[in-house]
Design a protein around this motif. Sequence first.
Motif, short mmCIF file in Angstrom:
data_model
loop_
_atom_site.label_atom_id
_atom_site.label_comp_id
_atom_site.label_asym_id
_atom_site.label_seq_id
_atom_site.Cartn_x
_atom_site.Cartn_y
_atom_site.Cartn_z
N PRO A 42 -80.85 -45.16 -21.85
CA PRO A 42 -81.13 -45.66 -20.49
C PRO A 42 -81.88 -44.62 -19.67
O PRO A 42 -81.66 -43.41 -19.79
N THR A 43 -82.79 -45.09 -18.82
CA THR A 43 -83.56 -44.23 -17.94
C THR A 43 -84.10 -45.05 -16.78
O THR A 43 -83.98 -46.27 -16.77
N ASP A 44 -84.69 -44.37 -15.79
CA ASP A 44 -85.35 -45.07 -14.68
C ASP A 44 -86.75 -45.48 -15.13
O ASP A 44 -87.55 -44.64 -15.55
N VAL A 45 -87.02 -46.77 -15.05
CA VAL A 45 -88.29 -47.31 -15.53
C VAL A 45 -89.06 -47.89 -14.35
O VAL A 45 -88.52 -48.69 -13.58
N ALA A 46 -90.32 -47.47 -14.21
CA ALA A 46 -91.17 -48.01 -13.15
C ALA A 46 -91.59 -49.43 -13.51
O ALA A 46 -92.02 -49.70 -14.64
N LEU A 47 -91.44 -50.33 -12.55
CA LEU A 47 -91.87 -51.72 -12.72
C LEU A 47 -93.24 -51.87 -12.09
O LEU A 47 -93.39 -51.81 -10.88
N ILE A 48 -94.23 -52.03 -12.93
CA ILE A 48 -95.61 -52.03 -12.49
C ILE A 48 -96.23 -53.40 -12.73
O ILE A 48 -96.05 -53.99 -13.80
N THR A 49 -96.92 -53.90 -11.73
CA THR A 49 -97.59 -55.19 -11.82
C THR A 49 -99.05 -54.97 -12.17
O THR A 49 -99.72 -54.15 -11.56
N GLU A 50 -99.57 -55.71 -13.16
CA GLU A 50 -100.99 -55.62 -13.51
C GLU A 50 -101.67 -56.90 -13.06
O GLU A 50 -101.29 -58.00 -13.47
N LEU A 51 -102.68 -56.75 -12.21
CA LEU A 51 -103.34 -57.89 -11.60
C LEU A 51 -104.86 -57.71 -11.67
O LEU A 51 -105.35 -56.57 -11.68
N PRO A 52 -105.61 -58.80 -11.70
CA PRO A 52 -107.07 -58.68 -11.64
C PRO A 52 -107.53 -58.39 -10.22
O PRO A 52 -106.98 -58.92 -9.25
N GLY A 53 -108.51 -57.53 -10.09
CA GLY A 53 -109.04 -57.17 -8.77
C GLY A 53 -110.54 -56.98 -8.81
O GLY A 53 -111.17 -56.95 -9.87
N ARG A 99 -87.24 -49.08 -4.40
CA ARG A 99 -88.66 -49.00 -4.07
C ARG A 99 -89.30 -47.82 -4.80
O ARG A 99 -88.65 -46.84 -5.13
N ALA A 100 -90.61 -47.95 -5.00
CA ALA A 100 -91.33 -46.92 -5.74
C ALA A 100 -91.38 -45.61 -4.97
O ALA A 100 -91.50 -44.54 -5.55
N GLY A 101 -91.31 -45.65 -3.65
CA GLY A 101 -91.37 -44.44 -2.85
C GLY A 101 -91.56 -44.76 -1.39
O GLY A 101 -91.91 -45.88 -1.02
N ALA A 102 -91.31 -43.76 -0.54
CA ALA A 102 -91.46 -43.97 0.89
C ALA A 102 -92.92 -44.08 1.29
O ALA A 102 -93.27 -44.73 2.27
N GLN A 103 -93.80 -43.40 0.52
CA GLN A 103 -95.22 -43.45 0.83
C GLN A 103 -95.82 -44.75 0.30
O GLN A 103 -95.15 -45.58 -0.31
N ALA A 104 -97.10 -44.94 0.55
CA ALA A 104 -97.79 -46.14 0.07
C ALA A 104 -97.73 -46.20 -1.45
O ALA A 104 -97.80 -45.18 -2.13
N ALA A 105 -97.55 -47.40 -1.99
CA ALA A 105 -97.44 -47.58 -3.43
C ALA A 105 -98.72 -47.10 -4.11
O ALA A 105 -99.83 -47.29 -3.63
N GLU A 161 -97.47 -49.95 -8.94
CA GLU A 161 -96.04 -49.66 -9.04
C GLU A 161 -95.36 -50.08 -7.74
O GLU A 161 -95.58 -49.52 -6.69
N GLN A 162 -94.51 -51.10 -7.84
CA GLN A 162 -93.85 -51.64 -6.67
C GLN A 162 -92.37 -51.32 -6.61
O GLN A 162 -91.76 -51.41 -5.56
N ALA A 163 -91.75 -51.01 -7.74
CA ALA A 163 -90.31 -50.75 -7.75
C ALA A 163 -89.94 -49.99 -9.01
O ALA A 163 -90.77 -49.79 -9.91
N GLN A 164 -88.66 -49.54 -9.07
CA GLN A 164 -88.12 -48.87 -10.25
C GLN A 164 -86.78 -49.48 -10.60
O GLN A 164 -85.97 -49.78 -9.72
N ALA A 165 -86.54 -49.70 -11.88
CA ALA A 165 -85.26 -50.21 -12.37
C ALA A 165 -84.43 -49.04 -12.85
O ALA A 165 -84.84 -48.28 -13.72
N GLY A 166 -83.24 -48.86 -12.27
CA GLY A 166 -82.36 -47.77 -12.64
C GLY A 166 -81.57 -48.10 -13.89
O GLY A 166 -81.12 -49.23 -14.08
N ASN A 167 -81.38 -47.08 -14.76
CA ASN A 167 -80.60 -47.23 -16.00
C ASN A 167 -81.11 -48.38 -16.85
O ASN A 167 -80.34 -49.15 -17.44
N ALA A 168 -82.41 -48.52 -16.91
CA ALA A 168 -83.02 -49.56 -17.74
C ALA A 168 -83.34 -48.99 -19.12
O ALA A 168 -83.31 -47.78 -19.34
#
Length: 406
Positions: free
Chosen positions: A57-68, A247-253, A309-316
Amino acid sequence: MFELSIVIPGSRPKFLPLALFTMAALLSGCGANNGSTGKPGPAAMPATEVGVVTVTPTDVALITELPGRLEASRIAQVRARAAGIVQQRRFVEGTEVKAGQALFQIDAAPYQAALASAQAALAKAQANLLQASTRAERFKRLAQDKMVSEMDLINAQSAHNQALADVGMAQAGVQTARINLGYTAIVAPISGRIGRALVSEGALVGQGEATQLALIQQINPLYINFTQSADEVMKLQTAQASGQFKRAGAQAAQVRVILSDGSQYAHAGKLLFSDLSVDTTSGQITLRAELPNPGGVLLPGLYVRVRLEQAQAGNAIVLPQQAVTRSGQGDSVLVVGSDGKISQRTVKIGAQQNAQWVVLGGLKAGEQVMVDGFQKVAMLPPGTAVKAVAWHSTAPQTAGVAAAAR
């Protein structure tokens, strides 16, 4: 050679070589050893090897991949605000220009003449004002001595005020003529990269409309415009509110850009804002990010993939994609126990990370999950023990996440 005589009643005696008799006895003895004497038979087959990964288990960043799509952070259309003939182009197409740099020169002779005429009109108005001012002052003194009528005084003061207004109009005329003359020298309104010239020397511009001459785009930094499903945004917000995700962090994602060839752009961007409304036709929310572009490597209009990166899952837990079986009944994996036996386990899948799944529940630290050898296991009888060996991926690993949290 020795011979052995065998006599059968009612028949003639037969003689066999002694060597054949001895061989038959030896073969008979060998056959007896494989019977009930308890001696081992053929060697047992080794246990089937399967590839496994150990759950960590570890902290895993949940990242969204989108077309831009990339867009210039500032765009300025260079237009002709003065009508006339283009005399000169003063820039190199496709280069960087600075704000205030001269770009085009329009024939200024008519505007210089208009300025001279406006200045002459101002001088005339100022002379009339001086005369009217002097006359009004003289009539004021005479009126105090009752030497002129009150009507004459009013007329003198009115002429003075009119002359004063004429001076103001003449001054405005001079200013307008000077502005129009300035429009003949067309300069860059912003700093940035200028494209091709849309007109050439000798072209008549500014007749009836402000003719576009060129386009300047500021491409460092660039903007990335992309959209995300409103349902995914709401699920993510719900998971964050429940404490399942943080949340991914206090600063901008942070934003990463994947180019068309699959490579990751060297510089990271940052999320600026998300729209306050949902598009009624697509159900998407518009987002914008800012991306550094030193050297102008990226160009406006380019389509890219955005990893946000919008969020992190703990102990994933992160498992290779082939380790998870997905069906209408749920998601499951095969776990190899300490005794080598395989059991099926239901798990909760959170997100897809490259060729891996983020597992949010159903497994414990230290357990061994089967990744390779499924075909070999399918041919074994149920309950057969296997040998677990560490599995190592041969595919190249790339950073980022390919889908939003479910």
